[in-house]
Design an enzyme around this catalytic site. Structure first.
Site, short mmCIF file in Angstrom:
data_model
loop_
_atom_site.label_atom_id
_atom_site.label_comp_id
_atom_site.label_asym_id
_atom_site.label_seq_id
_atom_site.Cartn_x
_atom_site.Cartn_y
_atom_site.Cartn_z
N HIS A 55 0.86 -1.19 0.00
CA HIS A 55 0.00 0.00 0.00
C HIS A 55 0.88 1.22 0.00
O HIS A 55 1.94 1.22 0.63
CB HIS A 55 -0.91 0.00 1.24
CG HIS A 55 -2.05 0.98 1.13
ND1 HIS A 55 -1.92 2.30 1.50
CD2 HIS A 55 -3.31 0.82 0.68
CE1 HIS A 55 -3.08 2.91 1.28
NE2 HIS A 55 -3.94 2.04 0.79
N GLU B 93 -7.93 -4.80 0.14
CA GLU B 93 -8.58 -5.52 -0.96
C GLU B 93 -8.62 -7.02 -0.73
O GLU B 93 -9.50 -7.71 -1.23
CB GLU B 93 -7.84 -5.25 -2.28
CG GLU B 93 -7.68 -3.80 -2.64
CD GLU B 93 -8.98 -3.11 -2.92
OE1 GLU B 93 -10.02 -3.80 -2.99
OE2 GLU B 93 -8.97 -1.88 -3.06
N1 ACO Z 1 3.84 -7.88 -4.54
C1 ACO Z 1 5.15 -7.93 -4.80
N2 ACO Z 1 5.96 -6.86 -4.83
C2 ACO Z 1 5.39 -5.68 -4.57
C3 ACO Z 1 4.04 -5.54 -4.27
C4 ACO Z 1 3.24 -6.70 -4.25
N3 ACO Z 1 1.94 -6.67 -3.98
N4 ACO Z 1 3.76 -4.25 -4.03
C5 ACO Z 1 4.90 -3.57 -4.20
N5 ACO Z 1 5.88 -4.43 -4.54
C6 ACO Z 1 7.28 -4.10 -4.80
C7 ACO Z 1 7.40 -3.43 -6.15
O1 ACO Z 1 7.61 -4.38 -7.18
C8 ACO Z 1 8.58 -2.51 -5.96
O2 ACO Z 1 9.75 -3.30 -6.08
P1 ACO Z 1 11.04 -2.73 -6.83
O3 ACO Z 1 11.42 -1.47 -6.06
O4 ACO Z 1 12.00 -3.85 -6.71
O5 ACO Z 1 10.59 -2.42 -8.22
C9 ACO Z 1 8.45 -2.10 -4.50
O6 ACO Z 1 7.66 -3.10 -3.85
C10 ACO Z 1 7.77 -0.75 -4.30
O7 ACO Z 1 6.64 -0.72 -5.13
P2 ACO Z 1 5.83 0.60 -5.47
O8 ACO Z 1 4.97 0.38 -6.66
O9 ACO Z 1 6.75 1.78 -5.47
O10 ACO Z 1 4.94 0.73 -4.21
P3 ACO Z 1 3.70 1.65 -4.08
O11 ACO Z 1 3.64 2.06 -2.67
O12 ACO Z 1 3.68 2.71 -5.09
O13 ACO Z 1 2.54 0.64 -4.49
C11 ACO Z 1 0.61 -0.61 -4.62
C12 ACO Z 1 1.42 0.41 -3.81
C13 ACO Z 1 0.25 -0.03 -5.98
C14 ACO Z 1 -0.68 -0.91 -3.85
C15 ACO Z 1 1.44 -1.91 -4.77
O14 ACO Z 1 1.82 -2.40 -3.52
C16 ACO Z 1 0.73 -2.97 -5.59
O15 ACO Z 1 0.76 -2.96 -6.82
N6 ACO Z 1 0.02 -3.96 -4.91
C17 ACO Z 1 -0.68 -4.99 -5.61
C18 ACO Z 1 -2.03 -4.53 -6.09
C19 ACO Z 1 -3.02 -4.27 -4.97
O16 ACO Z 1 -3.15 -5.03 -4.02
N7 ACO Z 1 -3.75 -3.14 -5.08
C20 ACO Z 1 -4.74 -2.70 -4.11
C21 ACO Z 1 -4.15 -1.68 -3.19
S1 ACO Z 1 -5.25 -1.19 -1.90
C22 ACO Z 1 -5.93 0.24 -2.42
O17 ACO Z 1 -5.31 0.97 -3.14
C23 ACO Z 1 -7.30 0.61 -1.99
#
Ligand code: ACO
Length: 361
Positions: free
Chosen positions: A247, A302
Site C-alpha cells: 500500500h 482488498e
Molecule cells: N507484490 C510484490 N511486490 C510488490 C508488491 C506486491 N503486492 N507491491 C509492491 N511491490 C514491490 C514493487 O515491485 C517494488 O519493487 P522494486 O522497487 O524492486 O521495483 C516495491 O515493492 C515498491 O513498489 P511501489 O509500486 O513503489 O509501491 P507503491 O507504494 O507505489 O505501491 C501498490 C502500492 C500499488 C498498492 C502496490 O503495492 C501494488 O501494486 N500492490 C498490488 C495490487 C493491490 O493489491 N492493489 C490494491 C491496493 S489497496 C488500495 O489501493 C485501496
C-alpha cells in the site's frame, strides 16, 4: 521557483477532521475513533452520521430511497453491457437533475444521495439480467435494503452485517483521488450530485477503484493450499505483484484488512476459498518479508474485501460500484467540510511551453 510535485504527492491540499490514515502505525481513525471499534460496535448508518455531523449516534438509521422516474428511464436505456460504475455515475447525474440542490450542501442532501445510490445500482444490476427493479422497503436498513433490492430476497442478518462492515471500512480514507475530486467540484459552488458523480468517475480508474476481483482471480490460479508456497515463490520470481499486498500509505498491516478478516471468518456463507486465502496470506507475508526484510509489504484492504464481497454473493463486476456506494459517506462528508470553510481549489501549473513568439503569417 515554487516546487512542483507530480501527482501532488506530499502536498497538503486540505485540512480535515474526518479520516486519519496513519500509515506508519497501521491505524485508521474516523473522527478519532479506530476503524476496528467502529466495525465491531457500529453500523454504516451510524458511521455516516458520525462523518456528516461529528456526533456518534449508534441508533442512526439510513434506508434506501426510491428511484425518480427519469433515473429509471435512463437506467432502462443503458445497454446491459454497461459497466456498473458507468451506470451508477449516470444515475447520480440524472438524480441531480431531478432534485433541488441548493447551496450550501447540507447533511440532508448527503443522506439523500447516499440513500439513493444503492437503489440505483441494485436496479441496474437487475435490469441488465432482464429482471424488474424492486422497490425500497423503508423498514430495512440501507445495506439490507440494497441486498434485498439486488437479489429479490432478504439476506440473513449475518450476511447483511458482513456487507455493512465492508461499507464501514470503505466509508472514508482521507484525501484520495475521488475525495479530492469531490472537494474540487464542490469548491466551485457546484452541487453535491455533481461532486459525487465526478468522484465516481475518478474512482472508476484501476489505479483507485481497487483490486478485490483480482484477488479472487489470483486465488483461482493458486488452486489449493498445498500449492500456495510454490505459486507465491514462482509469481515473485516472475516479477509479478501479489494482489492484495502492499500500500502506498500503510507500511504496517492495513487495519481495514484486519477488521474485514475477522468479519470474513465469522460469516455464515464463507466463500469456499477463504481457508485458501488465509493460507496464501500466511505464505505471502512470510516470503515477502524473507525476500525484502527492509521493505514491509503487508496485506491490504482488498484482500479480505474480496472474501466479504464474494461471501455476501456479489459478482466481481459489482465490486467497484459497491465500493463507491460505501465511499458516498466520505465523499459527502468532505463536501460538507469543504463548504464549511470554502475556498475555490485552483492550483497553478508551471508553464513549460514555447516562449512568446509570432504566428507564422
Ligand atoms: N507484490 C510484490 N511486490 C510488490 C508488491 C506486491 N503486492 N507491491 C509492491 N511491490 C514491490 C514493487 O515491485 C517494488 O519493487 P522494486 O522497487 O524492486 O521495483 C516495491 O515493492 C515498491 O513498489 P511501489 O509500486 O513503489 O509501491 P507503491 O507504494 O507505489 O505501491 C501498490 C502500492 C500499488 C498498492 C502496490 O503495492 C501494488 O501494486 N500492490 C498490488 C495490487 C493491490 O493489491 N492493489 C490494491 C491496493 S489497496 C488500495 O489501493 C485501496
Amino acid at each position: 521557483m515554487r516546487p512542483y510535485s507530480p501527482g501532488l504527492e506530499g502536498v497538503i491540499a486540505a485540512e480535515t477532521a474526518l479520516g486519519f490514515v496513519d500509515g506508519a502505525n497501521g491505524r485508521l481513525l474516523y473522527r478519532g475513533y479506530p476503524i476496528g471499534q467502529l466495525v465491531e460496535h457500529g453500523t454504516y448508518s451510524a458511521v455516516a452520521e458520525l462523518l456528516w455531523t461529528g456526533e456518534w449516534r449508534p441508533d442512526a438509521r439510513l434506508t434506501t430511497a426510491p428511484i425518480p422516474g427519469p433515473v429509471m428511464t435512463a437506467l432502462r436505456a443503458l445497454p446491459p453491457t454497461a459497466k456498473p460504475m458507468d451506470a451508477l455515475r449516470t444515475a447520480v447525474s440524472v438524480w441531480g437533475a431531478t432534485q433541488v440542490l441548493e447551496w450550501p450542501p447540507t447533511p440532508e442532501q448527503a443522506r439523500a444521495v447516499t440513500s439513493f445510490s444503492p437503489s440505483a445500482l441494485a436496479a441496474f444490476a437487475r435490469l441488465r439480467r432482464g429482471l424488474e427493479p424492486i422497490e425500497p422497503d423503508p423498514a430495512l436498513d440501507l445495506v439490507t435494503g440494497f441486498l434485498t433490492q439486488l437479489n429479490g430476497e432478504r439476506p440473513d442478518p449475518a450476511t447483511a452485517r458482513a456487507l455493512d462492515a465492508y461499507f464501514i471500512v470503505g466509508a472514508e480514507h482521507g484525501l484520495n483521488a475521488s475525495t479530492f475530486t469531490a472537494r474540487v467540484i464542490i469548491s466551485t459552488r457546484s452541487d453535491i450530485a455533481s461532486a459525487v458523480s465526478g468522484a465516481i468517475g475518478a474512482m472508476k480508474g484501476p489505479l483507485h477503484g481497487g483490486a478485490p476481483s483480482e484477488v479472487v482471480e489470483q486465488l483461482h490460479r493458486v488452486g489449493t493450499p498445498e500449492h500456495a508456497e510454490q505459486w507465491v515463490r514462482e509469481a515473485l520470481d516472475r516479477g509479478e505483484r501479489l494482489m492484495g499486498f502492499g500500500h502506498r500509505v500503510y507500511r504496517a498491516y492495513d487495519p481495514r484488512a484486519a477488521a474485514l478478516r475477522k468479519v470474513a471468518e465469522s460469516m455464515e456463507h464463507k466463500p469456499d476459498w477463504l481457508d485458501l486465502a488465509i493460507k496464501v496470506e500466511d505464505v505471502a507475508l512470510r516470503v515477502l518479508a524473507e525476500r525484502h526484510p527492509e521493505r514491509p509489504l503487508k496485506t491490504n484492504v482488498e484482500y479480505y474485501a474480496a472474501a466479504v464481497l464474494q461471501g455476501v454473493g456479489l459478482t466481481p463486476d459489482l465490486f467497484p460500484a459497491t465500493f463507491a456506494l460505501a465511499r458516498h459517506a466520505g465523499w459527502t462528508a468532505h463536501v460538507l467540510e469543504q463548504v464549511a470553510a470554502n475556498k475555490l481549489i485552483r492550483p497553478d501549473a508551471r508553464y513549460v511551453g514555447p516562449a512568446e513568439r509570432d504566428l507564422p503569417v
